[in-house]
Design a protein around this motif. Structure first.
Motif, PDB file in Angstrom:
ATOM      1  N   UNK A  57     -12.147  33.381   6.436  1.00  0.00           N
ATOM      2  CA  UNK A  57     -12.480  31.950   6.527  1.00  0.00           C
ATOM      3  C   UNK A  57     -12.087  31.320   7.856  1.00  0.00           C
ATOM      4  N   UNK A  58     -11.674  32.155   8.825  1.00  0.00           N
ATOM      5  CA  UNK A  58     -11.313  31.628  10.137  1.00  0.00           C
ATOM      6  C   UNK A  58     -12.102  32.392  11.192  1.00  0.00           C
ATOM      7  N   UNK A  59     -12.639  31.666  12.167  1.00  0.00           N
ATOM      8  CA  UNK A  59     -13.523  32.278  13.162  1.00  0.00           C
ATOM      9  C   UNK A  59     -12.868  32.232  14.546  1.00  0.00           C
ATOM     10  N   UNK A  60     -12.798  33.405  15.164  1.00  0.00           N
ATOM     11  CA  UNK A  60     -12.299  33.509  16.535  1.00  0.00           C
ATOM     12  C   UNK A  60     -13.448  33.951  17.432  1.00  0.00           C
ATOM     13  N   UNK A  61     -13.409  33.516  18.664  1.00  0.00           N
ATOM     14  CA  UNK A  61     -14.443  33.876  19.625  1.00  0.00           C
ATOM     15  C   UNK A  61     -13.802  34.535  20.834  1.00  0.00           C
ATOM     16  N   UNK A  62     -14.224  35.758  21.129  1.00  0.00           N
ATOM     17  CA  UNK A  62     -13.655  36.496  22.252  1.00  0.00           C
ATOM     18  C   UNK A  62     -14.127  35.905  23.574  1.00  0.00           C
ATOM     19  N   UNK A  63     -13.506  36.327  24.656  1.00  0.00           N
ATOM     20  CA  UNK A  63     -13.850  35.791  25.972  1.00  0.00           C
ATOM     21  C   UNK A  63     -15.269  36.153  26.386  1.00  0.00           C
TER      22      UNK A  63
END
Length: 337
Positions: free
Chosen positions: A59-65
């Motif tokens: 339920x948590x979204x991370x975005x890489x560089x």
């Protein structure tokens, strides 16, 4: 549509002080390996979504560089990472942060972020480290305060340190000891650092030449000094081998025949070969491999009267090997002076 992201995972390509490592060793320049190519994401409506951590995985979204989205459990992040726990416990947290519309952007690339998340994902039963990204993954673990990842690395090194020769090639400690030393210095792991130095004293020079990881000049000079001392140690044994004579010594009634030119040339050539090999890899393994006495056919020019110069090696080597092995098992001083 599935795309393939070509990511250069050679984390060793950093600059070094005081010239190249091969030049410092007085050895030929080496070439780098090819970049690692692996599937990282799938495109979906112009978005790059992780194949390993897709939509609804958490339920948590991370975005890489490099723009890849990773869906992961907020609760697991909070449990495993002091950094994320502190962020989630802020008095006025941004409720939209970490959603599909507003993912949390991090500075790590997709391959590094994937490697870190795999280490804390409970669905990954036996998380493994990728040798090509391990430096960056451990640095990310320190940044986000995920102590279990650093602990797991130390456990991995502990399990590798006493691998038998046949299994060593698969171990990071033996295949890339310079990387292990770099990690030990960066993360204050003294025991791991001493194991790495132990291997760097006896490993092939090729492992040092070709691993372009960043090492301070002070540390590299210490490695050079340790290797020189080990080479000098083995040269004592080479000198002793040059004086080995047949078991049957001269008596009043017997005088051993003088060796012919072929015997003298063969012994000299062998000792030169042994000396050069030990300069490249000053180890018990090198010494025992070259001193193997399987072929001990007497010289034909001597009419079989003089035993082969290697015929006495097994008895001598059995006495020396205990001392050499004890030396190789010892660990150098730490911290690096």
């Amino acid at each position: 549509m599935t795309l393939y992201l070509s990511v250069d995972c050679d984390c060793r390509g950093w600059s070094r002080e005081n010239g190249t490592r091969s030049a410092q060793l007085g050895l030929p320049q080496s070439t780098k390996g090819k970049p690692l190519r692996r599937q990282i994401f799938t495109t979906d409506m112009k978005k790059k979504i992780s194949d390993r951590f897709p939509v609804n995985y958490g339920d948590f979204v991370l975005k890489s560089s490099d723009g890849v989205l990773f869906h992961f459990s907020r609760a697991i992040l909070a449990y495993m990472s002091d950094f994320f726990r502190g962020m989630f416990e802020l008095p006025t947290p941004d409720r939209t942060q970490g959603t599909a519309r507003k993912p949390l952007v991090v500075t790590e690339t997709a391959v590094v972020l994937e490697g870190l998340l795999e280490q804390i994902d409970p669905k990954t039963l036996k998380p493994a480290f990728d040798n090509d990204t391990i430096i960056d993954v451990l640095e990310a673990a320190r940044k986000y305060q995920v102590s279990i990842v650093l602990d797991r690395f130390q456990q991995k090194m502990n399990s590798e340190r006493d691998l038998r020769n046949s299994s060593r090639q698969s171990g990071l400690l033996y295949s890339r000891p310079l990387v292990v030393l770099h990690i030990a210095l960066q993360h204050e792991m003294p025991e791991v650092g001493r194991w790495a130095l132990r291997e760097l004293m006896r490993c092939s020079a090729k492992l040092i030449e070709e691993d372009d990881v960043e090492i301070a000049v002070k540390s590299f000079k210490y490695i050079q000094r340790l290797r020189r001392e080990r080479i000098q140690y083995f040269q004592r044994y080479i000198d002793a081998l040059s004086k080995v004579s047949p078991s049957r010594q001269a008596t009043k009634t017997y005088r051993p025949p003088a060796p012919c030119t072929k015997c003298v040339t063969a012994r000299s050539g062998f000792l030169i070969q042994l000396d050069r090999a030990l300069e490249r890899e000053p180890s018990l393994n090198t010494f025992s491999r070259l001193c193997d006495a399987k072929d001990t056919t007497p010289c034909t020019m001597c009419g079989g009267k003089i035993p082969h110069f290697k015929s006495e090696f097994p008895k001598i080597f059995s006495m020396w090997s205990i001392e050499i092995k004890s030396l190789e098992d010892s660990k150098p001083a730490w911290p690096i002076p």
